[in-house]
Scaffold this motif. Structure first.
Motif, PDB file in Angstrom:
ATOM      1  N   ALA A 131      28.478 -18.405  56.926  1.00 32.81           N
ATOM      2  CA  ALA A 131      29.159 -19.042  57.591  1.00 32.81           C
ATOM      3  C   ALA A 131      30.459 -20.014  57.026  1.00 32.81           C
ATOM      4  O   ALA A 131      30.399 -19.825  55.578  1.00 32.81           O
ATOM      5  CB  ALA A 131      28.364 -20.404  58.179  1.00 32.81           C
ATOM      6  N   HIS A 132      31.393 -20.297  57.665  1.00 34.76           N
ATOM      7  CA  HIS A 132      32.528 -21.030  57.087  1.00 34.76           C
ATOM      8  C   HIS A 132      32.053 -22.529  56.924  1.00 34.76           C
ATOM      9  O   HIS A 132      31.713 -23.135  57.886  1.00 34.76           O
ATOM     10  CB  HIS A 132      33.721 -21.167  57.922  1.00 34.76           C
ATOM     11  N   GLU A 133      32.089 -22.986  55.640  1.00 31.62           N
ATOM     12  CA  GLU A 133      31.884 -24.599  55.306  1.00 31.62           C
ATOM     13  C   GLU A 133      32.651 -25.526  55.872  1.00 31.62           C
ATOM     14  O   GLU A 133      33.957 -25.510  55.822  1.00 31.62           O
ATOM     15  CB  GLU A 133      31.531 -24.566  53.951  1.00 31.62           C
ATOM     16  N   ASP A 134      32.343 -26.524  56.545  1.00 32.78           N
ATOM     17  CA  ASP A 134      33.185 -27.683  57.003  1.00 32.78           C
ATOM     18  C   ASP A 134      33.135 -28.541  55.856  1.00 32.78           C
ATOM     19  O   ASP A 134      32.076 -29.564  55.696  1.00 32.78           O
ATOM     20  CB  ASP A 134      32.759 -28.370  58.277  1.00 32.78           C
ATOM     21  N   THR A 135      34.122 -28.583  55.128  1.00 35.08           N
ATOM     22  CA  THR A 135      34.177 -29.479  53.728  1.00 35.08           C
ATOM     23  C   THR A 135      34.816 -30.716  54.146  1.00 35.08           C
ATOM     24  O   THR A 135      34.699 -31.688  53.205  1.00 35.08           O
ATOM     25  CB  THR A 135      35.310 -28.584  52.807  1.00 35.08           C
ATOM     26  N   GLY A 136      35.216 -30.857  55.592  1.00 32.32           N
ATOM     27  CA  GLY A 136      35.776 -32.345  55.442  1.00 32.32           C
ATOM     28  C   GLY A 136      37.267 -32.612  55.366  1.00 32.32           C
ATOM     29  O   GLY A 136      37.954 -33.613  55.108  1.00 32.32           O
ATOM     30  N   ASN A 137      37.929 -31.492  54.623  1.00 28.02           N
ATOM     31  CA  ASN A 137      39.247 -31.332  54.052  1.00 28.02           C
ATOM     32  C   ASN A 137      40.147 -31.015  55.496  1.00 28.02           C
ATOM     33  O   ASN A 137      40.133 -29.794  55.948  1.00 28.02           O
ATOM     34  CB  ASN A 137      39.488 -30.472  53.167  1.00 28.02           C
ATOM     35  N   GLY A 190      36.072 -23.386  51.640  1.00 29.49           N
ATOM     36  CA  GLY A 190      35.261 -23.405  52.891  1.00 29.49           C
ATOM     37  C   GLY A 190      34.999 -22.028  53.138  1.00 29.49           C
ATOM     38  O   GLY A 190      33.813 -21.891  53.781  1.00 29.49           O
ATOM     39  N   MET A 191      35.543 -21.027  52.659  1.00 30.30           N
ATOM     40  CA  MET A 191      35.224 -19.587  52.765  1.00 30.30           C
ATOM     41  C   MET A 191      34.245 -18.994  51.728  1.00 30.30           C
ATOM     42  O   MET A 191      33.430 -18.065  51.828  1.00 30.30           O
ATOM     43  CB  MET A 191      36.353 -18.883  52.947  1.00 30.30           C
ATOM     44  N   HIS A 192      34.833 -19.502  50.395  1.00 30.48           N
ATOM     45  CA  HIS A 192      34.132 -18.721  49.281  1.00 30.48           C
ATOM     46  C   HIS A 192      33.510 -19.668  48.498  1.00 30.48           C
ATOM     47  O   HIS A 192      33.601 -20.588  48.222  1.00 30.48           O
ATOM     48  CB  HIS A 192      35.268 -18.251  48.571  1.00 30.48           C
ATOM     49  N   LEU A 193      32.000 -19.131  48.154  1.00 32.57           N
ATOM     50  CA  LEU A 193      31.276 -20.154  47.350  1.00 32.57           C
ATOM     51  C   LEU A 193      31.516 -20.283  46.060  1.00 32.57           C
ATOM     52  O   LEU A 193      32.050 -19.632  45.395  1.00 32.57           O
ATOM     53  CB  LEU A 193      29.860 -19.199  47.507  1.00 32.57           C
ATOM     54  N   SER A 194      31.348 -21.508  45.810  1.00 30.77           N
ATOM     55  CA  SER A 194      31.341 -21.891  44.344  1.00 30.77           C
ATOM     56  C   SER A 194      30.075 -21.441  43.559  1.00 30.77           C
ATOM     57  O   SER A 194      29.232 -20.796  44.301  1.00 30.77           O
ATOM     58  CB  SER A 194      31.178 -23.465  44.395  1.00 30.77           C
ATOM     59  N   ASP A 195      30.266 -21.739  42.173  1.00 31.89           N
ATOM     60  CA  ASP A 195      29.123 -21.408  41.446  1.00 31.89           C
ATOM     61  C   ASP A 195      27.700 -21.814  41.928  1.00 31.89           C
ATOM     62  O   ASP A 195      26.572 -21.336  42.113  1.00 31.89           O
ATOM     63  CB  ASP A 195      29.221 -21.668  39.917  1.00 31.89           C
ATOM     64  N   GLU A 196      27.830 -23.216  42.416  1.00 33.15           N
ATOM     65  CA  GLU A 196      26.796 -24.016  42.807  1.00 33.15           C
ATOM     66  C   GLU A 196      26.202 -23.216  44.115  1.00 33.15           C
ATOM     67  O   GLU A 196      24.986 -23.189  44.373  1.00 33.15           O
ATOM     68  CB  GLU A 196      27.004 -25.391  42.839  1.00 33.15           C
TER      69      GLU A 196
END
Length: 519
Positions: A131-137, A190-196
């Protein structure tokens, strides 16, 4: 063929990850592969990552003679293929769903008719986009709109899996729940995962593929997988491909060895080094004691080409110029300058006082008047079994006499940093096929945070790597890429592609990337 939700692995399977950046980034955040070896410690699995950002079933830009997808599946002996598609295709909207499904169906059927491993058709699993994350940005792409666009493509993948009898993993629904249930931001845009984010995703993917029983993560094993994938990365994504399999591969330095011979031998050695590390990974996964270091004494020898500098074959000699490996002293170089009236030249730093300055490729001054220099002793590409340690250096003139008194390494362990630019509290650094964002978080002028901010630039030629970084008046970062390159990148606004040179325009604030000028 496999059941609709789970993958049955066999001892000795060769697993190839193929598709877009969701899979590509997994070789830099090796959580899933670690769990894989922990779950099957006696299977002696071989994992090779063949993903490229922005890959679609039949849209895969590659440089000249890189090889077809089938070539690389065959080289890797693929008995299992895990496909990552759907994210980039979703930007075509509702009208593109059926075309995507038809392409994916065709690709699966073509693969099922192949025998890459010598043991029959590969088993295949289709993995949906996250899914695309809603980061609040508020400056980034709208998550709700993106998820609405992604959903029908996830359903299309499920339908293709059912029609062809291959496996399917839905990562869309569980990551929607994951993002909604945490305050932690798990993506870089929002689209690409971080290491975490990959650390959290790994057990989700593991259990979706293999059912209950996900093991407890082992960081020691991950470190060994990091090392294996480092060597595979430099084999598969060699940064000077035009001199290996491209047209420059026929060039030679002494009439005995061609570029292709010398550098293909290095790739053979990298294959052997990966195999050595596979065996080490298996032993650690089984709980066995291993030596402190990997033993690579079983690899082929390197070819040792001779220089043609100063010989009758030297182009400078043929042109009546002196060819030599003896470099001018700094003072001799200064004396050779012819300056217009009113100008003067000053030597701030040289490799005589600062040996680490050898092979400088890009410079810039910061707001404190310090000189930043990118150096790449690994040019034209890293040689296996040597230390990879290109650097970004800072030179400081403490007493104002126009000569640097100190040199500090801001970042080491880089590879081919052909260009860089300061800004946004850090440094954007080219490192084919990526643009890294390096940041010093504790004020000691040493980078302690590194993020692969942009990924997917081609690695065809280190001579034509990303360079000439410059901020525009509107806050966008402009940089150039040379010829021979076939680059494709994913953005939260859709894939962007550039063939054979141009100028890129990147907005760090919004994460927009566009081709500003192309040939």
């Amino acid at each position: 063929r496999v059941s609709a939700a789970e993958l049955a692995l066999k001892p000795g399977d060769h697993i190839c990850l193929v598709g877009n950046a969701l899979g590509e980034r997994m070789q830099h955040a090796n959580y899933f592969e670690t769990l894989l070896h922990q779950r099957f410690p006696k299977h002696e699995l071989v994992v090779r990552n063949l993903c490229f950002p922005a890959d679609e079933p039949y849209e895969r830009m590659r440089s000249l003679n890189f090889g077809s997808p089938d070539d690389h599946l065959r080289h890797s002996g693929a008995s299992v293929i895990i496909y990552f598609f759907g994210a980039n295709e979703s930007f075509a909207g509702p009208d593109g769903v059926e075309a995507f499904a038809a392409d994916l169906n065709q690709l699966v059927e073509e693969n099922l008719a192949q025998d890459y491993s010598g043991d029959g058709p590969p088993r295949i699993v289709l993995v949906s986009p996250i899914a695309h994350e809603d980061t609040g940005n508020p400056d980034w792409a709208d998550a709700a709109a993106r998820n609405e666009a992604l959903a029908p493509y996830v359903n299309a993948m499920r339908r293709v899996a059912n029609e062809t009898g291959v496996g399917f993993v839905d990562l869309f629904a569980p990551t929607q729940q994951l993002f909604a249930g945490t305050d932690e931001v798990l993506t870089v845009n929002g689209m690409h995962l971080s290491d975490e984010g990959y650390a959290v995703l790994a057990p989700i993917l593991d259990s979706a593929l293999f059912g209950e029983g996900t093991p407890k993560f082992d960081p020691e094993l991950q470190a060994e997988i990091d090392d294996k994938n480092f060597h595979w990365w430099h084999r598969y994504r060699a940064v000077n491909g035009y001199s290996i399999y491209g047209k420059r591969g026929e060039a030679g330095s002494d009439g005995t060895y061609r570029n292709r011979e010398v550098m293909e031998r290095e790739r053979e050695i990298l294959d052997q080094m990966c195999a050595n590390r596979d065996r080490r990974i298996w032993a650690i996964a089984r709980g066995e004691d291993v030596a402190a270091e990997v033993d690579d004494s079983n690899t082929l020898p390197f070819f040792q080409p001779k220089t043609n500098v100063g010989t009758p074959d030297d182009p400078n000699v043929k042109a009546g110029k002196l060819g030599s490996l003896d470099y001018q002293t700094p003072q001799d170089a200064l004396d050779d300058f012819e300056l217009a009236d009113g100008f003067e030249i000053n030597l701030l730093a040289s490799e005589v006082k600062f040996p680490e300055l050898a092979n400088p490729v890009s410079i810039n001054f910061d707001n404190e008047g310090r000189l930043w220099v990118a150096v790449m002793p690994s040019y034209p590409q890293w040689k296996p079994k040597t230390k990879l340690d290109d650097k970004l250096l800072i030179f400081t003139d403490d007493d104002g006499d126009g000569q640097a008194d100190r040199c500090q390494t801001f970042a080491g362990g880089l590879h081919q940093p052909t260009g860089f630019e300061l800004g946004h509290g850090g440094v954007f650094v080219a490192q084919q096929p990526d643009v890294l964002f390096l940041r010093d978080t504790d004020g000691d002028d040493e980078a302690d945070e590194s993020v692969r901010r942009l990924i997917g630039f081609d690695t065809a030629d280190s001579h034509h790597g990303l360079a000439a970084f410059e901020w525009g008046p509107g806050g966008a970062l402009y940089f150039q890429e040379g010829t021979f390159k076939q680059s494709q990148l994913e953005t939260p606004y859709g894939p962007v592609r550039l063939s054979d040179a141009g100028v890129w325009r990147y907005e760090p604030r919004t994460e927009r990337l566009d081709v500003y000028v192309s040939l």
